[in-house]
Every structure is written in structure tokens, then in C-alpha cells.
Design an enzyme around this catalytic site. Sequence first.
Site, short mmCIF file in Angstrom:
data_model
loop_
_atom_site.label_atom_id
_atom_site.label_comp_id
_atom_site.label_asym_id
_atom_site.label_seq_id
_atom_site.Cartn_x
_atom_site.Cartn_y
_atom_site.Cartn_z
N HIS A 148 -17.55 129.35 75.73
CA HIS A 148 -18.11 128.11 76.29
C HIS A 148 -17.13 126.95 76.11
CE1 HIS A 148 -19.10 126.57 72.34
NE2 HIS A 148 -19.78 127.67 72.06
N HIS A 194 -15.06 126.60 72.74
CA HIS A 194 -13.94 127.53 72.61
C HIS A 194 -12.81 127.11 73.55
CE1 HIS A 194 -17.65 130.12 72.01
NE2 HIS A 194 -17.11 130.07 70.81
N CYS A 216 -26.53 134.15 55.99
CA CYS A 216 -26.68 133.66 57.36
C CYS A 216 -25.85 134.56 58.29
CB CYS A 216 -26.21 132.22 57.49
SG CYS A 216 -26.24 131.68 59.21
N CYS A 224 -23.28 132.54 60.43
CA CYS A 224 -22.01 132.19 59.77
C CYS A 224 -21.34 133.42 59.18
CB CYS A 224 -22.23 131.21 58.62
SG CYS A 224 -22.97 129.66 59.10
N CYS A 230 -29.97 127.35 56.80
CA CYS A 230 -28.52 127.26 56.92
C CYS A 230 -28.16 125.87 57.46
CB CYS A 230 -28.01 128.33 57.89
SG CYS A 230 -26.34 127.99 58.45
N HIS A 237 -26.81 126.38 61.21
CA HIS A 237 -27.66 126.94 62.25
C HIS A 237 -29.12 126.53 62.14
CE1 HIS A 237 -24.10 129.57 62.28
NE2 HIS A 237 -24.33 129.60 63.57
N LYS A 275 -30.98 114.93 78.12
CA LYS A 275 -30.44 114.11 79.20
C LYS A 275 -29.87 114.98 80.31
CE LYS A 275 -28.93 110.01 76.75
NZ LYS A 275 -27.74 109.49 76.10
N LYS A 309 -31.87 115.80 83.48
CA LYS A 309 -32.34 114.66 84.27
C LYS A 309 -31.18 113.92 84.94
CE LYS A 309 -36.12 113.78 81.17
NZ LYS A 309 -36.24 113.07 79.93
O1 ME8 Z 1 -16.17 131.05 63.83
N1 ME8 Z 1 -17.10 122.02 69.88
O2 ME8 Z 1 -15.84 132.21 65.78
P1 ME8 Z 1 -16.68 131.36 66.85
C1 ME8 Z 1 -15.81 122.22 69.57
N2 ME8 Z 1 -14.92 134.27 64.44
N3 ME8 Z 1 -15.32 123.44 69.26
C2 ME8 Z 1 -16.15 124.49 69.25
C3 ME8 Z 1 -17.52 124.34 69.55
C4 ME8 Z 1 -17.98 123.02 69.88
N4 ME8 Z 1 -19.25 122.76 70.22
N5 ME8 Z 1 -18.09 125.55 69.49
C5 ME8 Z 1 -17.10 126.44 69.14
C6 ME8 Z 1 -15.75 132.02 64.44
N6 ME8 Z 1 -15.92 125.79 69.01
C7 ME8 Z 1 -14.95 133.07 63.71
C8 ME8 Z 1 -13.55 132.51 63.49
S1 ME8 Z 1 -11.04 132.69 62.64
C9 ME8 Z 1 -10.21 133.61 61.55
C10 ME8 Z 1 -12.63 133.42 62.73
C11 ME8 Z 1 -14.63 126.41 68.68
O3 ME8 Z 1 -16.75 132.19 68.07
C12 ME8 Z 1 -14.04 125.80 67.42
O4 ME8 Z 1 -12.67 126.06 67.40
O5 ME8 Z 1 -17.95 130.87 66.26
C13 ME8 Z 1 -14.75 126.62 66.36
O6 ME8 Z 1 -14.12 126.54 65.10
C14 ME8 Z 1 -14.68 128.00 66.95
O7 ME8 Z 1 -14.84 127.78 68.38
C15 ME8 Z 1 -15.75 128.95 66.42
O8 ME8 Z 1 -15.73 130.12 67.17
#
Ligand code: ME8
Length: 515
Positions: free
Chosen positions: A20, A23, A128, A131, A145, A148, A298, A301
Site C-alpha cells: 500500500h 510501503h 502480538c 508485530c 498492543c 495494533h 473524511k 465524503k
Molecule cells: O514490519 N506510513 O513489514 P511491514 C509510512 N517485515 N510507512 C509505512 C506505513 C505507513 N502508513 N505502513 C507501512 C515489517 N509502512 C517487517 C520488516 S525488516 C527487517 C522487517 C512501511 O510489511 C514502513 O517502512 O509491516 C514500515 O516500517 C514498513 O512499511 C513495515 O512493513
Amino acid sequence: MPDNPFYITTPIYYSNDEPHIGHSYTTILADVLARYHRSIGKDVFFLTGLDEHGQKVQQAAESRNITPQEHCDDMAPKWKKLWEKLHIQFDDFIRTTEPRHQEVVKNILTKVMDAGDIYMDEYGGYYCVGCERFYTEKELEGEKCPQHEKELEFITEKNYFFKMSKYQEDLIEYINKNPGFIQPEHRKNEILGFLRQPLDDLCISRPRNRLSWGVELPFDSDYVTYVWFDALLNYVTAPGYLGNTENFEKWWPQAVHLIGKDILMTHAVYWPTMLMSAGISLPKKIFAHGWWLLQESKMSKSLGNVVDPLKLIDEYGVDPVRYYLMREMVPGQDSNFTVESFIKRYNSDLANDFGNLLSRVTNLMHKYFEGKIPDWGESTPAEDKMRENAESTTYLVNELMKSMRINEAIEETMQFIRSVNKYLEKQAPWKLIKEDQKSAGRVLITASESLRIGAKLLQPIMPNRTQTLLDTFGTETSELGWGQIMPGNKLKKHNQLFPRIEIHKNAESRKAEGT
Ligand code: ME8
């Protein structure tokens, strides 16, 4: 070989879900930095990939009635496809299920075991799945958590533990001696604050009968490791920790880990202590950015307030999406993503200030100079000022890019572009042409050269549209310095660089789509 290698990583994302906007942000940021460092002649290694083990992935596969490996093999191309669509030029894409990685995990676990830093214990804690880690009571808000906001289950079982606490003092000392290690500053202070409390040891295993989808421990086949003691190691696997010492020694000391603030603790506490135990030096920098927030209520809408990167790319093109994400977020703070602010930013910066300037300049050259770039002629103080402005902007933007202040680098460049617009307005070549063609030519080549430099500065952020602009002027060189544009070059035809987005039309089309 170029000096100063630059090694940049993104987190390896969980492969249970679709990518998303969050990422996309981290990966674009890494790509922008990689492109920038390549452009200044550095040797760059850009790593991204997927975290494929653990309970979440196992559960996702179970819910689809397929094996975890089948699930991972199905998800990996989807992630790669989005990165391709976003024009991400990574050098390596690592998946934790690959043999090259599992070998490293086993190798490092053995080293840590041999160092006397792994022991078995019975443990009770709040787990969790989101996490993929245990929380202690003091870290929880009630029994929920903090990330979450879900009720957590208290689990008791025999597991292997890593003596993280043994390295607490060494870590504090390292952070204090290396002020750039954790960035931004307030994140560093957060970690130092956390380290004022005694550090717990880290549970690193799962009994195979509860979770099978992980890397088997080299010293106990009834247990697997997954996520943190598995995933973090990807950063050393890829540059060749096992099997390519020369490569590893070249890249590893330069490693910059880009992450979101959600995984700061795992990167700034777990990872360095694991490395200390394994006798591996620490990465150069950990940079934790903030979150993109979506205001659900928001969103439905307000006008076209849909937050889907793929849809945005299809509708407005990749470069504007990259631009918006890079311009809008102040690294270190949270940002709201709304299509309204996207459209506003697009229309003001890209359509009005940047794209229009190109159209105006090329239209005038087509009209009065047979579609060719005119001669420089004798410069006046106004041109000298433009040149000084271009040179100081270039200097500043370089400094900002090097310190990862991309949003500020963009703003500096846009201010420069606005100054070119003002210069053009003031000099009014469309009036000058009537009595002094040479002066009109001088203004147009000066504006074109300024635009070319602006485009070069924005190239890591918007590689495609800036290339269109550079192709229009047909300059061969990739130099940033002033005076590269070639008088006499025939302009290449171009489409409007950033057509204005009409908000009403847009709202109607969204309504029609029912979004
Ligand atoms: O944590 N805003 O993977 P993950 C900004 N596999 N960045 C965001 C975001 C948001 N709302 N949501 C996700 C993991 N990200 C582990 C990591 S590394 C050795 C293992 C980005 O799929 C941001 O970089 O949950 C965040 O740290 C990462 O996606 C988490 O990806």
C-alpha cells in the site's frame, strides 16, 4: 571503481498482504536516494525484498488453502510488479525463503550460540501476531498492543532467548559516540530514553509444533526462528556475508536502513545487539520516517479522497505520485494522504509552475526562433542573477539530498523554478521580440537553461517527465553546471508535461465509478 559506496535498504515487507501507500513511500524514498547517489557518481547498492516467514504468512496461506511457500511465490511477483510500476530500480530483491538467506540465519545463530548468548527458558508474555513479538506488561496499554490496539493473548512456553540485555551498555555507548547512527534526532532520543530501563532478553524461537513456517534452529530441530532473528539478517545476506567477503566489506559499513517508525525498536535495539554478539560491525545509519495517515471518515465524503497508489498511478502517472509523496512528507513527522492535497500540489507545483513554464518557453521559441534554441548573446545583470540563483540552488539541493531532506530539496528547486517564472514575466520576451530579437533570444535561452537545471535537480524524484523536458532541449550532457544547453538545437516536440487536473471533471468521473 567509484569511491564511497552507498548501500541503501528498505524494510523487507511482510508478504501476507498487498503493498500500500506506506510501503510505496519507503521504497520510493530509497529509490530517490539511490538515483541521486548514482547521479553524483557513487557506486550504489539498493536492496529491497520480502519477509516471508512467520505466523502471519502461515495464517494467510492457511486461509487460502495453499502452502506458505505457494503463498509467498504468488505474492512476490505482485510486489515486484508494483515496484516496476513505480519505476523502482533496485539492485537486489531478497526473499527470506531463499537458501542464500537461510544459510546466513543458521550461520549467525551458531555464532551467537557459540558466544554464549542464547539460552533456553520458560517464558510467559503477551504475543502480538501483527508485530510478531512478545510484549512485556510495562510496554502494554492495558492488555492491548500499542501498535495494533488489539487484545493480546498471554502465552507460556519453552523457548530460546537471546541475551540482548548483555549488550545494553555497549549499545548506549555506541549511540552516544555515533550521533548520526539513529535519525532523526528525536527518534534517537526515544531509543536512548527506552534504554534507561533495563533491557529484557529477546525470545527468538517458536516450537515447531506451534509454528512451522520459519528457519530451523541449527542447534534444535524442534524449533524455528522467524521474523526478527530471520528478517533483519537479510541486510547482511544480500551484500554477501557468506560467500562474498570482498563485496560484503565494500557495502556493509555504508549501510543506510530506511524504515518507518513502527519498526524503530527492532532496528535500533534488537539488530545492533544481535550484530554485536555475532561480531559484525553496525550499519552506518538507521533512518525512521513517520506514517502516512488516512482519515477514513473524511475519505468517503470529500472529493475523490481515495488512497490507492495503483489507482493514482493509473490516473495521474507515476512521476506525480512520486513527487507528491516525496514533497508532502516531512521525514520524521506523520502526514495525511488525501487526493485533494495531491491534486492541489500537482496543479500548483507541477502544472502551473513547472509544466507551464516549459510550454511557454518552447511556444515562444517555436513562434519566433523557428523552433530552435536561440543564442546566449550578451548577458545583463538579470541573467547573471539567474545563473547565481541556479548555482546556489544546485549547491543547496545537493546538501539537502545528501542529508536525506528530500522535501526541502524539492521546495528549494521549486522556488528556483518560480524565480524563473518571475524572470520571464519581468523580461517579457514576447514584447522584447518586437524591437530587439537578440535580447528576446537571450531571455529564452536563459529560461531554458534554468529549466534544464531544475529538471536535473528533480530527476531522481521524477525520472520520466524530467527526461521528456531534457529531451525537448536535446542537451547531450548530464552535467548540472550552467551553460550546457546548446544554442541552435532544434526543439523536440513534447506533450504537455503536466496537464492540469480539472477538479470537477474528476469528481464526476469518481462518482461514476462509485468511489
Ligand atoms: O514490519 N506510513 O513489514 P511491514 C509510512 N517485515 N510507512 C509505512 C506505513 C505507513 N502508513 N505502513 C507501512 C515489517 N509502512 C517487517 C520488516 S525488516 C527487517 C522487517 C512501511 O510489511 C514502513 O517502512 O509491516 C514500515 O516500517 C514498513 O512499511 C513495515 O512493513
